[in-house]
Scaffold this motif. Structure first.
Motif, PDB file in Angstrom:
ATOM      1  N   UNK A 166      10.278  -3.992   1.945  1.00  0.00           N
ATOM      2  CA  UNK A 166       9.262  -4.072   2.993  1.00  0.00           C
ATOM      3  C   UNK A 166       7.924  -4.505   2.428  1.00  0.00           C
ATOM      4  N   UNK A 167       7.438  -3.754   1.442  1.00  0.00           N
ATOM      5  CA  UNK A 167       6.089  -4.053   0.971  1.00  0.00           C
ATOM      6  C   UNK A 167       6.081  -5.175  -0.042  1.00  0.00           C
ATOM      7  N   UNK A 168       7.054  -5.106  -0.964  1.00  0.00           N
ATOM      8  CA  UNK A 168       7.119  -6.181  -1.948  1.00  0.00           C
ATOM      9  C   UNK A 168       7.341  -7.509  -1.249  1.00  0.00           C
ATOM     10  N   UNK A 169       8.250  -7.489  -0.266  1.00  0.00           N
ATOM     11  CA  UNK A 169       8.600  -8.717   0.430  1.00  0.00           C
ATOM     12  C   UNK A 169       7.408  -9.293   1.160  1.00  0.00           C
ATOM     13  N   UNK A 170       6.566  -8.396   1.677  1.00  0.00           N
ATOM     14  CA  UNK A 170       5.418  -8.866   2.428  1.00  0.00           C
ATOM     15  C   UNK A 170       4.403  -9.536   1.502  1.00  0.00           C
TER      16      UNK A 170
ATOM     17  N   UNK B 202      13.809   0.075  -2.386  1.00  0.00           N
ATOM     18  CA  UNK B 202      13.178  -1.245  -2.228  1.00  0.00           C
ATOM     19  C   UNK B 202      11.853  -1.137  -1.477  1.00  0.00           C
ATOM     20  N   UNK B 203      11.734  -0.143  -0.609  1.00  0.00           N
ATOM     21  CA  UNK B 203      10.470  -0.011   0.128  1.00  0.00           C
ATOM     22  C   UNK B 203       9.354   0.566  -0.727  1.00  0.00           C
ATOM     23  N   UNK B 204       9.666   1.538  -1.571  1.00  0.00           N
ATOM     24  CA  UNK B 204       8.567   2.311  -2.165  1.00  0.00           C
ATOM     25  C   UNK B 204       8.317   2.067  -3.651  1.00  0.00           C
ATOM     26  N   UNK B 205       9.268   1.451  -4.367  1.00  0.00           N
ATOM     27  CA  UNK B 205       9.088   1.411  -5.827  1.00  0.00           C
ATOM     28  C   UNK B 205       8.681   0.028  -6.318  1.00  0.00           C
ATOM     29  N   UNK B 206       8.041   0.017  -7.477  1.00  0.00           N
ATOM     30  CA  UNK B 206       7.712  -1.250  -8.122  1.00  0.00           C
ATOM     31  C   UNK B 206       8.762  -1.618  -9.164  1.00  0.00           C
TER      32      UNK B 206
ATOM     33  N   UNK C 224       6.786  10.568   4.414  1.00  0.00           N
ATOM     34  CA  UNK C 224       6.801  10.817   2.956  1.00  0.00           C
ATOM     35  C   UNK C 224       6.692   9.485   2.192  1.00  0.00           C
ATOM     36  N   UNK C 225       7.376   8.466   2.669  1.00  0.00           N
ATOM     37  CA  UNK C 225       7.307   7.165   1.977  1.00  0.00           C
ATOM     38  C   UNK C 225       5.876   6.607   2.011  1.00  0.00           C
ATOM     39  N   UNK C 226       5.211   6.747   3.148  1.00  0.00           N
ATOM     40  CA  UNK C 226       3.811   6.294   3.217  1.00  0.00           C
ATOM     41  C   UNK C 226       2.938   7.107   2.274  1.00  0.00           C
ATOM     42  N   UNK C 227       3.244   8.405   2.202  1.00  0.00           N
ATOM     43  CA  UNK C 227       2.488   9.283   1.310  1.00  0.00           C
ATOM     44  C   UNK C 227       2.668   8.855  -0.150  1.00  0.00           C
TER      45      UNK C 227
END
Ligand SMILES: Nc1ncnc2c1ncn2[C@@H]1O[C@H](COP(=O)(O)OP(=O)(O)O)[C@@H](O)[C@H]1O
Ligand SMILES: [Mg+2]
Length: 304
Positions: free
Chosen positions: A11-15, A263-267, A239-242
């Protein structure tokens, strides 16, 4: 394993960042021209070290049952500053065991032995002169099942800080409870009922209370072992947003059985298999372009 045969673009990396070849069908992890490392080669693929790590693990082995069973096999891996590193892999591959080496929680298991060197800011946490009580404040842990103490919301957060001598009086304690609950994203929901029992909160709120309790003792690293697996999707998203917020201040190592969550939360993502660290890389690379056959099979749902 969950039936996850299609890949989800982070989600975030892709964006922020398109994968190198964004025209390629993102449902198929690409191999490019690289041949995958074969299954029987269990040496770690990828960049194990980072510059100026928060924690550094070198040649870590873990045994259970007084040496009868080896659960972790020669793992070398750094935990960076201000990063979320996700640990994934099939059940029983050693994710929790490895996570517990990072704050010596395995010390509490009879017959468990840890070998190798693990440093926090350069200091070996297994040295004889290390006191595990402050260590576990510096490297805090959040578990799968929220486990608030049978105390008030206020005391859940204040308790550890008092024991560690971080607060001297009521004003300081009030302040610490408030800032910790705010950082855990829970303050607005509980500020009018701080004296009520922590166990009376919803599951997602209890998990954030446990995160507040961890934050209150001033950690540098927060370990999370499947912290959302007992939560519903909305509590999970909170929690993921946190976690996205917390990474600004802490290093976070999180075990998750959800590849979407990783995939959403980690680098960075580390893929474990039967006690071996098979592959470590940026989360984007691991999910879009895995280099090892075992990683490839796992993320495409062929194994687990
Ligand atoms: N307390 C324990 N005593 C003996 N064996 C254990 C203990 N905890 C875990 N194991 C074994 O170590 C291996 C890794 O387990 P674990 O770290 O829990 O894996 P994961 O978290 O990836 O599911 C498994 O084979 C498991 O059965
Ligand atoms: Mg586990």
């Amino acid at each position: 394993m969950n039936n996850q045969s299609t890949m989800v673009l982070p989600r975030r990396l892709g964006a922020e960042k398109k994968p190198p070849d964004s025209k390629r069908d993102s449902a198929t992890p690409s191999r490019g021209n690289t041949r995958l490392v074969p299954k029987d080669d269990r040496r770690t693929v990828g960049q194990k070290t980072v510059d100026n790590p928060r924690m550094r693990c070198e040649h870590v082995n873990v045994y259970y049952n007084y040496g009868e069973k080896k659960a972790i096999n020669d793992i070398t891996l750094d935990i960076g500053r201000n990063e979320v590193i996700a640990m994934i892999g099939p059940s029983g591959c050693g994710k929790s065991t490895f996570l517990r080496t990072l704050n010596r929680m395995n010390d509490t298991i009879d017959g468990c032995r840890v070998e190798g060197r693990i440093t926090l800011d350069g200091k070996n946490i297994y040295d004889r002169d290390v006191d595990v009580v402050p260590l576990r404040a510096q490297v805090g842990m959040v578990f799968q099942k929220p486990n608030p103490f049978p105390k008030s919301i206020y005391d859940n957060v204040a308790y550890g800080a008092k024991i560690h001598g971080l607060v001297q009086n009521k004003t300081e304690t009030d302040e610490l409870v408030e800032t910790s609950l705010k950082r855990a994203g829970l303050w607005n929901e509980v500020k009018d009922r701080l004296e009520q029992p922590g166990t009376g909160l919803s599951g997602g709120q209890q998990q954030r209370l446990c995160i507040a309790r961890t934050i209150a003792v001033g950690p540098e690293v927060i370990l999370m072992d499947e912290p959302c697996s007992a939560l519903d999707p909305i509590a999970t998203a909170i929690i993921e947003d946190l976690i996205d917020e917390l990474v600004k201040d802490y290093s976070i190592a999180i075990v998750t059985h959800s590849m979407q969550q990783a995939s959403r939360i980690s680098q960075r993502t580390a893929y474990f298999h039967m006690g071996d660290l098979i592959e470590i890389g940026t989360t984007n690379q691991i999910f879009m372009n895995p280099l090892h056959q075992l990683t490839h099979d796992y993320i495409t749902g062929r194994f687990g």
